[in-house]
Motif scaffolding. Sequence first.
Motif, PDB file in Angstrom:
ATOM      1  N   GLU A 180       0.845  -1.117   0.070  1.00 49.95           N
ATOM      2  CA  GLU A 180       0.241  -0.003   0.000  1.00 49.95           C
ATOM      3  C   GLU A 180       0.732   1.323  -0.163  1.00 49.95           C
ATOM      4  OE1 GLU A 180      -2.747  -0.053   3.215  1.00 49.95           O
ATOM      5  OE2 GLU A 180      -4.000  -1.877   2.210  1.00 49.95           O
ATOM      6  N   VAL A 181       0.226   2.308  -0.617  1.00 52.32           N
ATOM      7  CA  VAL A 181       0.872   3.428  -0.571  1.00 52.32           C
ATOM      8  C   VAL A 181       0.387   4.700   0.281  1.00 52.32           C
ATOM      9  CG1 VAL A 181       1.916   5.422  -2.145  1.00 52.32           C
ATOM     10  CG2 VAL A 181       2.024   2.928  -3.005  1.00 52.32           C
ATOM     11  N   GLU A 182       0.922   5.238   0.844  1.00 48.81           N
ATOM     12  CA  GLU A 182       0.197   6.324   1.916  1.00 48.81           C
ATOM     13  C   GLU A 182       0.687   7.599   1.758  1.00 48.81           C
ATOM     14  OE1 GLU A 182       0.511   5.052   6.062  1.00 48.81           O
ATOM     15  OE2 GLU A 182      -0.645   3.290   5.718  1.00 48.81           O
ATOM     16  N   THR A 183      -0.072   8.646   1.590  1.00 51.24           N
ATOM     17  CA  THR A 183       0.357   9.869   1.305  1.00 51.24           C
ATOM     18  C   THR A 183      -0.506  10.995   2.251  1.00 51.24           C
ATOM     19  OG1 THR A 183       0.700  11.606  -0.221  1.00 51.24           O
ATOM     20  CG2 THR A 183      -1.297  10.211  -0.458  1.00 51.24           C
ATOM     21  N   VAL A 184      -0.093  12.100   2.826  1.00 52.88           N
ATOM     22  CA  VAL A 184      -0.614  13.111   3.487  1.00 52.88           C
ATOM     23  C   VAL A 184      -1.216  14.048   2.466  1.00 52.88           C
ATOM     24  CG1 VAL A 184      -0.434  14.782   5.240  1.00 52.88           C
ATOM     25  CG2 VAL A 184       0.780  12.534   5.552  1.00 52.88           C
ATOM     26  N   LEU A 185      -2.552  14.614   2.570  1.00 50.66           N
ATOM     27  CA  LEU A 185      -3.030  15.465   1.835  1.00 50.66           C
ATOM     28  C   LEU A 185      -2.898  16.784   2.444  1.00 50.66           C
ATOM     29  CD1 LEU A 185      -6.227  13.377   0.750  1.00 50.66           C
ATOM     30  CD2 LEU A 185      -3.985  13.465  -0.447  1.00 50.66           C
ATOM     31  N   SER A 186      -2.094  17.684   1.902  1.00 50.45           N
ATOM     32  CA  SER A 186      -1.901  18.766   2.582  1.00 50.45           C
ATOM     33  C   SER A 186      -2.241  20.126   1.468  1.00 50.45           C
ATOM     34  CB  SER A 186      -0.525  19.368   3.187  1.00 50.45           C
ATOM     35  OG  SER A 186      -0.086  18.195   3.991  1.00 50.45           O
ATOM     36  N   ALA A 187      -3.031  21.263   2.130  1.00 55.16           N
ATOM     37  CA  ALA A 187      -3.339  22.596   1.569  1.00 55.16           C
ATOM     38  C   ALA A 187      -2.781  23.632   2.291  1.00 55.16           C
ATOM     39  CB  ALA A 187      -4.861  22.600   1.324  1.00 55.16           C
ATOM     40  N   GLY A 188      -1.402  24.218   1.929  1.00 52.98           N
ATOM     41  CA  GLY A 188      -0.946  25.294   2.327  1.00 52.98           C
ATOM     42  C   GLY A 188      -0.309  24.682   3.718  1.00 52.98           C
ATOM     43  N   ASN A 189      -0.268  25.016   4.989  1.00 58.26           N
ATOM     44  CA  ASN A 189       0.208  24.382   6.275  1.00 58.26           C
ATOM     45  C   ASN A 189      -0.734  23.578   6.903  1.00 58.26           C
ATOM     46  OD1 ASN A 189       2.867  25.950   5.346  1.00 58.26           O
ATOM     47  ND2 ASN A 189       1.881  27.767   6.444  1.00 58.26           N
ATOM     48  N   ARG A 190      -1.607  23.080   6.201  1.00 50.56           N
ATOM     49  CA  ARG A 190      -2.613  22.252   7.072  1.00 50.56           C
ATOM     50  C   ARG A 190      -2.892  21.085   6.193  1.00 50.56           C
ATOM     51  NH1 ARG A 190      -9.123  24.056   7.463  1.00 50.56           N
ATOM     52  NH2 ARG A 190      -9.778  21.996   8.512  1.00 50.56           N
ATOM     53  N   GLU A 191      -3.013  20.072   7.296  1.00 51.11           N
ATOM     54  CA  GLU A 191      -3.381  18.483   6.440  1.00 51.11           C
ATOM     55  C   GLU A 191      -4.966  18.533   6.572  1.00 51.11           C
ATOM     56  OE1 GLU A 191      -3.522  14.140   8.411  1.00 51.11           O
ATOM     57  OE2 GLU A 191      -1.613  15.478   8.731  1.00 51.11           O
ATOM     58  N   ILE A 192      -5.242  18.063   5.401  1.00 50.92           N
ATOM     59  CA  ILE A 192      -6.873  18.110   5.175  1.00 50.92           C
ATOM     60  C   ILE A 192      -7.248  16.607   5.023  1.00 50.92           C
ATOM     61  CG2 ILE A 192      -6.901  20.440   4.140  1.00 50.92           C
ATOM     62  CD1 ILE A 192      -7.268  18.928   1.425  1.00 50.92           C
ATOM     63  N   GLY A 193      -6.328  15.787   5.106  1.00 56.58           N
ATOM     64  CA  GLY A 193      -6.590  14.303   4.884  1.00 56.58           C
ATOM     65  C   GLY A 193      -5.481  13.355   4.648  1.00 56.58           C
ATOM     66  N   LYS A 194      -5.903  12.087   4.531  1.00 55.27           N
ATOM     67  CA  LYS A 194      -4.888  10.983   4.128  1.00 55.27           C
ATOM     68  C   LYS A 194      -5.351  10.049   2.961  1.00 55.27           C
ATOM     69  CE  LYS A 194      -2.510  10.859   8.570  1.00 55.27           C
ATOM     70  NZ  LYS A 194      -2.092  10.228   9.731  1.00 55.27           N
ATOM     71  N   MET A 195      -4.517   9.505   2.108  1.00 51.79           N
ATOM     72  CA  MET A 195      -4.942   8.615   1.232  1.00 51.79           C
ATOM     73  C   MET A 195      -4.142   7.247   1.365  1.00 51.79           C
ATOM     74  SD  MET A 195      -5.375   9.120  -2.818  1.00 51.79           S
ATOM     75  CE  MET A 195      -3.665   8.962  -3.368  1.00 51.79           C
ATOM     76  N   THR A 196      -4.711   6.282   1.426  1.00 51.50           N
ATOM     77  CA  THR A 196      -4.236   4.915   1.383  1.00 51.50           C
ATOM     78  C   THR A 196      -4.464   4.305  -0.140  1.00 51.50           C
ATOM     79  OG1 THR A 196      -3.988   4.900   3.699  1.00 51.50           O
ATOM     80  CG2 THR A 196      -3.628   2.840   2.310  1.00 51.50           C
ATOM     81  N   SER A 197      -3.475   3.934  -0.913  1.00 48.33           N
ATOM     82  CA  SER A 197      -3.853   3.546  -2.108  1.00 48.33           C
ATOM     83  C   SER A 197      -3.136   1.803  -2.465  1.00 48.33           C
ATOM     84  CB  SER A 197      -3.406   4.071  -3.229  1.00 48.33           C
ATOM     85  OG  SER A 197      -4.084   5.363  -3.326  1.00 48.33           O
ATOM     86  N   PHE A 198      -3.770   1.139  -3.116  1.00 51.02           N
ATOM     87  CA  PHE A 198      -3.162  -0.133  -3.395  1.00 51.02           C
ATOM     88  C   PHE A 198      -3.656  -0.609  -4.851  1.00 51.02           C
ATOM     89  CE2 PHE A 198      -6.915  -1.610  -1.026  1.00 51.02           C
ATOM     90  CZ  PHE A 198      -7.417  -2.577  -1.879  1.00 51.02           C
ATOM     91  N   VAL A 199      -3.109  -1.683  -5.512  1.00 54.17           N
ATOM     92  CA  VAL A 199      -3.618  -2.285  -6.856  1.00 54.17           C
ATOM     93  C   VAL A 199      -3.661  -3.669  -6.568  1.00 54.17           C
ATOM     94  CG1 VAL A 199      -3.210  -2.226  -9.212  1.00 54.17           C
ATOM     95  CG2 VAL A 199      -2.276  -0.199  -8.080  1.00 54.17           C
ATOM     96  N   ALA A 200      -4.662  -4.204  -6.903  1.00 58.56           N
ATOM     97  CA  ALA A 200      -4.753  -5.829  -6.807  1.00 58.56           C
ATOM     98  C   ALA A 200      -5.239  -6.613  -8.134  1.00 58.56           C
ATOM     99  CB  ALA A 200      -6.047  -6.018  -5.768  1.00 58.56           C
ATOM    100  N   CYS A 201      -4.984  -7.880  -8.145  1.00 60.98           N
ATOM    101  CA  CYS A 201      -5.104  -8.439  -9.451  1.00 60.98           C
ATOM    102  C   CYS A 201      -6.371  -9.055  -9.103  1.00 60.98           C
ATOM    103  CB  CYS A 201      -4.029  -9.761  -9.504  1.00 60.98           C
ATOM    104  SG  CYS A 201      -2.467  -9.076 -10.295  1.00 60.98           S
ATOM    105  N   PRO A 202      -7.134  -9.701 -10.142  1.00 62.93           N
ATOM    106  CA  PRO A 202      -8.456 -10.273  -9.913  1.00 62.93           C
ATOM    107  C   PRO A 202      -8.216 -11.626  -8.788  1.00 62.93           C
ATOM    108  CG  PRO A 202      -7.622 -10.331 -12.147  1.00 62.93           C
ATOM    109  CD  PRO A 202      -6.584  -9.780 -11.495  1.00 62.93           C
ATOM    110  N   GLU A 203      -9.533 -11.906  -8.271  1.00 62.44           N
ATOM    111  CA  GLU A 203      -9.430 -12.403  -6.822  1.00 62.44           C
ATOM    112  C   GLU A 203      -8.792 -13.985  -6.865  1.00 62.44           C
ATOM    113  OE1 GLU A 203     -13.590 -14.228  -6.242  1.00 62.44           O
ATOM    114  OE2 GLU A 203     -14.120 -13.621  -7.977  1.00 62.44           O
ATOM    115  N   GLU A 204      -8.708 -14.636  -8.056  1.00 62.87           N
ATOM    116  CA  GLU A 204      -8.013 -15.944  -8.297  1.00 62.87           C
ATOM    117  C   GLU A 204      -6.515 -15.849  -8.155  1.00 62.87           C
ATOM    118  OE1 GLU A 204      -8.469 -14.137 -12.621  1.00 62.87           O
ATOM    119  OE2 GLU A 204      -9.958 -14.515 -10.793  1.00 62.87           O
ATOM    120  N   ALA A 205      -5.937 -14.606  -7.963  1.00 63.65           N
ATOM    121  CA  ALA A 205      -4.586 -14.532  -8.050  1.00 63.65           C
ATOM    122  C   ALA A 205      -3.912 -14.515  -6.588  1.00 63.65           C
ATOM    123  CB  ALA A 205      -4.186 -13.018  -8.770  1.00 63.65           C
TER     124      ALA A 205
END
Length: 232
Positions: A59-84
Amino acid sequence: MKKLLLIAPLALAACSQSEPEPPPTPTPTPTVAQPRALAPADLDLSTLGAKIVGPQGPEVETVLSAGNREIGKMTSFVACPEEAEVCVPGDMPEGTIYTYVHRVTLADAPAEEQEAQPTEGPEVIESAPTLFRMTQEAQGFNRAVGYSNAQALEALGSEDAISITSDGGQLIWRVTEGGGWKPGSTITFWWQSTLPPAGPADAYLLEVNGNQAVAKGPFPAEEKPAGAPRPN
């Protein structure tokens, strides 16, 4: 002899006048592509298989910032189909579909903002746009896209509060209903591509309450022509 000399110029003038001028070449007018509405589908994690493990892990995590303020966080991943059971793009068969998943959590509102919010009255989304979008064209996009309905209901007050469009090949999830995105709540967005990620890229953007934050997440490289070597 003088008569012949006078006739010759007149004959030439008549010939030149009888030849029509070629019509002007029409100048093509560029056509501006309009945003296309897409049908959103609910997120079903049971249809996903193993995740791709990159340099930063599964997973890739990133902090979402606007100016000097944190407005959120995002966690992302990429998956193969369920049989993998293992998801290694270089070992996957031709035609494999990769699901890109982005879990976005807003930061908690400051205490002064929480006190200022009304506790009664009709729900109205704020005038500033609230959206999650791409800033690059979605390479290999197969038109499968959506978000978590249950999370939208919790965070926005409606399962149908988000519309999805494709504008210039970039996907945009826009809040169009509900009472606004509740601070501290999470919404998961997803889309599918025929291409695996090339690595994390600054290819996403969150806009909420007038604040914009660039988000780094997995993104496919530009689609290569047929016959080109596949990425490892």
